[in-house]
Scaffold this motif. Structure first.
Motif, PDB file in Angstrom:
ATOM      1  N   GLN A 355      35.166  49.120  33.608  1.00 13.46           N
ATOM      2  CA  GLN A 355      35.194  48.255  32.681  1.00 13.46           C
ATOM      3  C   GLN A 355      33.508  47.971  32.432  1.00 13.46           C
ATOM      4  N   LEU A 356      33.096  48.253  31.404  1.00  5.68           N
ATOM      5  CA  LEU A 356      31.582  47.900  30.870  1.00  5.68           C
ATOM      6  C   LEU A 356      31.572  46.810  29.744  1.00  5.68           C
ATOM      7  N   GLU A 357      30.761  45.738  30.071  1.00  4.55           N
ATOM      8  CA  GLU A 357      30.767  44.616  29.404  1.00  4.55           C
ATOM      9  C   GLU A 357      29.479  44.530  28.594  1.00  4.55           C
ATOM     10  N   PRO A 358      29.532  44.046  27.445  1.00  5.01           N
ATOM     11  CA  PRO A 358      28.256  43.802  26.677  1.00  5.01           C
ATOM     12  C   PRO A 358      26.947  43.083  27.246  1.00  5.01           C
ATOM     13  N   GLY A 359      25.696  43.508  27.034  1.00  8.53           N
ATOM     14  CA  GLY A 359      24.734  43.040  27.831  1.00  8.53           C
ATOM     15  C   GLY A 359      24.606  43.460  29.226  1.00  8.53           C
ATOM     16  N   SER A 360      25.266  44.425  29.714  1.00 13.29           N
ATOM     17  CA  SER A 360      25.017  45.058  31.025  1.00 13.29           C
ATOM     18  C   SER A 360      24.615  46.458  30.885  1.00 13.29           C
ATOM     19  N   ILE A 361      23.879  47.053  32.037  1.00 19.10           N
ATOM     20  CA  ILE A 361      23.362  48.333  32.107  1.00 19.10           C
ATOM     21  C   ILE A 361      23.819  48.956  33.163  1.00 19.10           C
ATOM     22  N   THR A 362      24.496  50.058  33.143  1.00 18.63           N
ATOM     23  CA  THR A 362      25.256  50.613  34.263  1.00 18.63           C
ATOM     24  C   THR A 362      24.708  51.934  34.427  1.00 18.63           C
ATOM     25  N   ALA A 363      24.357  52.212  35.645  1.00 20.35           N
ATOM     26  CA  ALA A 363      23.683  53.466  35.892  1.00 20.35           C
ATOM     27  C   ALA A 363      24.786  54.354  36.798  1.00 20.35           C
ATOM     28  N   ILE A 364      24.997  55.471  36.021  1.00 23.13           N
ATOM     29  CA  ILE A 364      25.924  56.706  36.761  1.00 23.13           C
ATOM     30  C   ILE A 364      25.002  57.675  37.662  1.00 23.13           C
ATOM     31  N   LEU A 365      25.510  57.912  38.854  1.00 15.87           N
ATOM     32  CA  LEU A 365      24.754  58.532  39.763  1.00 15.87           C
ATOM     33  C   LEU A 365      25.723  59.573  40.297  1.00 15.87           C
ATOM     34  N   GLY A 366      25.126  60.272  40.968  1.00 12.84           N
ATOM     35  CA  GLY A 366      26.140  61.405  41.713  1.00 12.84           C
ATOM     36  C   GLY A 366      25.598  62.746  41.875  1.00 12.84           C
ATOM     37  N   PRO A 367      26.047  63.604  42.547  1.00 11.83           N
ATOM     38  CA  PRO A 367      25.284  64.992  42.760  1.00 11.83           C
ATOM     39  C   PRO A 367      25.820  65.864  41.553  1.00 11.83           C
ATOM     40  N   SER A 519      23.598  44.765  23.957  1.00  9.21           N
ATOM     41  CA  SER A 519      24.361  46.227  23.970  1.00  9.21           C
ATOM     42  C   SER A 519      24.870  46.409  25.268  1.00  9.21           C
ATOM     43  N   THR A 520      25.808  47.111  25.363  1.00 11.25           N
ATOM     44  CA  THR A 520      26.499  48.012  26.262  1.00 11.25           C
ATOM     45  C   THR A 520      25.673  49.019  26.629  1.00 11.25           C
ATOM     46  N   VAL A 521      25.035  49.474  27.631  1.00 15.33           N
ATOM     47  CA  VAL A 521      24.091  50.576  28.084  1.00 15.33           C
ATOM     48  C   VAL A 521      24.839  51.251  29.067  1.00 15.33           C
ATOM     49  N   VAL A 522      24.615  52.612  29.178  1.00 14.62           N
ATOM     50  CA  VAL A 522      25.222  53.370  30.259  1.00 14.62           C
ATOM     51  C   VAL A 522      24.174  54.601  30.583  1.00 14.62           C
ATOM     52  N   ILE A 523      23.605  54.741  31.629  1.00 13.72           N
ATOM     53  CA  ILE A 523      22.581  55.706  32.190  1.00 13.72           C
ATOM     54  C   ILE A 523      23.021  56.740  32.864  1.00 13.72           C
ATOM     55  N   VAL A 524      22.954  57.996  32.618  1.00 10.41           N
ATOM     56  CA  VAL A 524      23.282  59.088  33.544  1.00 10.41           C
ATOM     57  C   VAL A 524      21.673  59.442  34.136  1.00 10.41           C
ATOM     58  N   THR A 525      21.433  59.540  35.303  1.00 15.05           N
ATOM     59  CA  THR A 525      20.269  59.612  35.984  1.00 15.05           C
ATOM     60  C   THR A 525      20.024  60.181  37.380  1.00 15.05           C
ATOM     61  N   HIS A 526      19.170  61.007  37.664  1.00 13.32           N
ATOM     62  CA  HIS A 526      19.136  61.429  38.955  1.00 13.32           C
ATOM     63  C   HIS A 526      17.505  60.766  39.425  1.00 13.32           C
ATOM     64  N   ARG A 527      16.913  60.186  38.608  1.00 15.62           N
ATOM     65  CA  ARG A 527      15.521  59.638  39.063  1.00 15.62           C
ATOM     66  C   ARG A 527      15.762  58.110  39.420  1.00 15.62           C
ATOM     67  N   GLN A 528      14.957  57.565  40.417  1.00 20.59           N
ATOM     68  CA  GLN A 528      15.148  56.218  41.116  1.00 20.59           C
ATOM     69  C   GLN A 528      14.512  55.472  40.317  1.00 20.59           C
ATOM     70  N   GLY A 529      13.340  55.710  39.581  1.00 20.58           N
ATOM     71  CA  GLY A 529      12.511  54.907  38.806  1.00 20.58           C
ATOM     72  C   GLY A 529      13.428  53.952  37.956  1.00 20.58           C
ATOM     73  N   ILE A 530      14.279  54.599  37.220  1.00 20.88           N
ATOM     74  CA  ILE A 530      14.907  53.645  36.214  1.00 20.88           C
ATOM     75  C   ILE A 530      16.121  52.841  36.879  1.00 20.88           C
ATOM     76  N   LEU A 531      16.301  52.890  37.810  1.00 26.92           N
ATOM     77  CA  LEU A 531      17.565  52.080  38.638  1.00 26.92           C
ATOM     78  C   LEU A 531      17.086  50.617  38.662  1.00 26.92           C
ATOM     79  N   ALA A 532      15.533  50.255  38.485  1.00 29.96           N
ATOM     80  CA  ALA A 532      15.238  48.842  38.625  1.00 29.96           C
ATOM     81  C   ALA A 532      15.593  48.092  37.405  1.00 29.96           C
ATOM     82  N   ALA A 533      15.955  48.826  36.255  1.00 30.45           N
ATOM     83  CA  ALA A 533      16.605  48.163  34.863  1.00 30.45           C
ATOM     84  C   ALA A 533      18.119  48.012  35.042  1.00 30.45           C
ATOM     85  N   ALA A 534      18.734  48.869  35.918  1.00 30.78           N
ATOM     86  CA  ALA A 534      20.263  48.696  36.101  1.00 30.78           C
ATOM     87  C   ALA A 534      20.760  47.402  36.463  1.00 30.78           C
TER      88      ALA A 534
END
Length: 574
Positions: A355-367, A519-534
């Motif tokens: 469940q993703l709520e407005p105004g949230s930033i969700t980072a999707i991680l994994g191999p 806005s509801t934001v979903v980020i798929v990433t491998h890099r750790q720098g962007i995780l600070a915004a999640a």
């Protein structure tokens, strides 16, 4: 009793049915033209049996003038029916072009690549048949019995000979249809396969040529190409045999008809004028059937194209234009989402619930291979084989009209594709360009000053700018396109893959702005720098949600379970 649905016409059949008035006009002009085709026969009868016997020049002059007038009317009728069909072909393109354009994109999205690629070729095939000689043969063929009746009035023997040859020609058409369908379809499919193989390799020529792979691929293409040519050769050989038999029947009819007429003249059962007229009329009697023999292959191709178009439009029906939705807030719910892929037994995603709520930033991680990009495509509704529920504002995502929903969605895929047009057109998604929104998007992505340095600024064509842009700059233009117009749901798949430090800082700034605007934001990433915004981190592994929660709690959990000496959170990409 059959249900009313049995009698419902398909969308494509309804489109053709709307041309019934035009086809009626073609039928009317065809009737007039075919009736006037009796003029040469009547003229010959009068010349041979009356004018030459009476030697009256005035009668010859009047008969010639009347015949010329009838020829002019016949030519006018032929021209008018051709004109009606040509205009109908243009109208058919205008009626179905946009619909097939949209359906072909939906088919491509559903991994039906062949149907999407040849949709407009199929439309062209149908239109060419409906405006060509094939349709004329169909309108002229019903007049064969009338010509036979006129021949019967001249002499029953001549009508019998013409009927025998007409049946022989009709049998040849039926035989050709039965024997040619399978070879023609096999040849077309093999040709499409060879062409698709070559086009797919040409798109990757920058990879193939430097590593010397081109000559290794040549045998694979040659095998497909030779198979295609062999099947085409077999189909053409059958066509040539049928054409040869058709010529034999036609020439035999002309000679035997003339011989039979001469025999009747010798026995005083026919006049010389009637003999010549009957021979011309017999040729005209078999002309429509002979024309069908010449166009039967086009008819088969048009019928197959019609069937493919009908299947395409039925598989991707037009959305109800009256369906209106309010602007989405951006709340996304996934319940037991399972994503499949062709030629893969195990699902890519196995019962994902989020469940993703407005105004949230969700980072999707994994191999790699855990299903992150597939999950991103499911969230925006572009993965074809999905079961479970994907809801936007408590409504199924598949139920939204894409033209209406599009401005409220932003998507940045891994493979960046910028399209032919200016930079401003690409950022504005090729809709109406709002300069303020374009500049706001480029400022957020840190592009404004760079774009202004181009000679034409925002009007610079991408063909020209594409050669000057780095991978990171292209990614930032695509990012500006994704956030254009302040969308309510933004999905970014590896948005910082090609970015330098300045680009990543601009990306963090974009994310902060999106959070501020709700806005509801979903980020798929491998890099750790962007995780600070999640705000939230979801970890996928083998298509399952392994961890889900607040960013700091999930990262702490990963650090506690990581083997000694493993860098964190880089562990998530391993």
């Amino acid at each position: 009793m059959k249900s009313p649905a049995f009698f419902q016409r398909s969308e494509l059949t309804q489109a053709l049915w709307s041309f019934r008035r035009e086809f009626a006009m073609v039928g009317l002009f065809s009737m007039l033209a075919n009736l006037l085709l009796l003029s040469p026969t009547m003229y010959m009868l009068q010349v041979f049996d009356r004018v030459m016997a009476s030697q009256n020049e005035l009668t010859l002059l009047m008969m010639s003038l009347i015949t010329l007038f009838l020829f002019m009317v016949m030519a006018f009728s032929e021209w008018m029916r051709s004109k009606v069909l040509v205009r109908s072909g243009v109208r058919l393109d205008n009626l179905l072009g946009a619909r097939i354009f949209e359906a072909s994109f939906e088919a491509r999205l559903s991994r039906q690549g062949d149907a999407a690629q040849r949709a407009f070729g199929d439309l062209l095939q149908v239109r060419q048949f409906l405006t060509g000689n094939g349709i004329f043969a169909l309108f002229d063929a019903p007049w064969t019995p009338i010509y036979l009746g006129v021949l019967y009035l001249l002499h029953p023997v001549l009508a019998g000979i013409a009927l025998c040859f007409a049946l022989a020609q009709a049998g040849l058409v039926w035989f050709g249809h039965r024997k040619s369908v399978a070879p023609a379809q096999a040849a077309t499919e093999a040709s499409t396969e060879a062409r698709s193989y070559l086009q797919s390799k040409l798109r990757n020529v920058e990879v193939l040529e430097p590593m010397g792979m081109v000559h290794h691929l040549l045998p694979h293409w040659t095998q497909r190409y030779c198979r295609s040519q062999g099947l085409h050769g077999k189909a053409q050989s059958l066509t040539h045999r049928i054409t040869a038999w058709s010529k034999f029947i036609r020439y035999a009819q002309q000679s035997l008809g003339l011989g039979a007429g001469a025999l009747l003249v010798i026995n005083n059962q026919l006049s010389p004028g009637e003999m010549i007229a009957a021979n011309v009329l017999m040729t005209r009697t078999l002309a429509p059937i002979d024309q069908l023999v010449g166009t039967w292959r086009g008819f088969i191709a048009a019928r197959a194209a019609f069937g493919r178009l009908e299947s395409l439009l039925q598989a991707h029906p037009q959305r109800d234009p009256r369906l209106q939705r309010t602007a989405p807030v951006g709340s996304v719910v996934l319940r037991d989402v399972v994503a499949h892929a062709q030629a893969r037994a195990t699902p890519i995603l196995q019962g994902v619930t989020l469940q993703l709520e407005p105004g949230s930033i969700t980072a999707i991680l994994g191999p790699s291979g855990s299903g992150k990009s597939t999950l991103a495509r499911c969230i925006i509704g572009v993965w074809p084989q999905v079961s479970g529920e994907v809801l936007l504002d408590e409504r199924p995502l598949a139920g939204w009209d894409r033209r209406e929903l599009g401005p409220y969605l932003g998507y940045l895929p891994q493979d960046i594709e910028l399209f032919e047009g200016s930079i401003a057109e690409n950022i504005a998604r090729f809709g109406d360009i709002d300069p303020d929104k374009v500049i706001a998007a480029t400022r957020s992505a840190g592009l404004h000053e760079m774009v202004l340095r181009f000679p034409k600024g925002y009007d610079t064509p991408m063909g020209e700018a594409g050669n000057l842009l780095s991978g990171g700059q292209r990614q930032r233009i695509a990012l500006a396109r994704a956030i254009y117009g302040r969308p309510r749901l933004v999905v970014l798949d590896e948005p910082n893959a090609n970015l330098d430090d300045a680009g990543e800082a601009a990306l963090v700034h974009v994310l902060q702005e999106l959070r501020t605007q709700g806005s509801t934001v979903v980020i798929v990433t491998h890099r750790q720098g962007i995780l600070a915004a999640a705000d939230r981190v979801v970890v996928l592994r083998n298509g399952l949600v392994e961890r889900d929660g607040a960013r700091d709690a999930v990262l702490a959990s990963i650090r506690n379970t990581a083997p000694a000496g493993t860098p964190s959170p880089r562990l998530l990409a391993l």
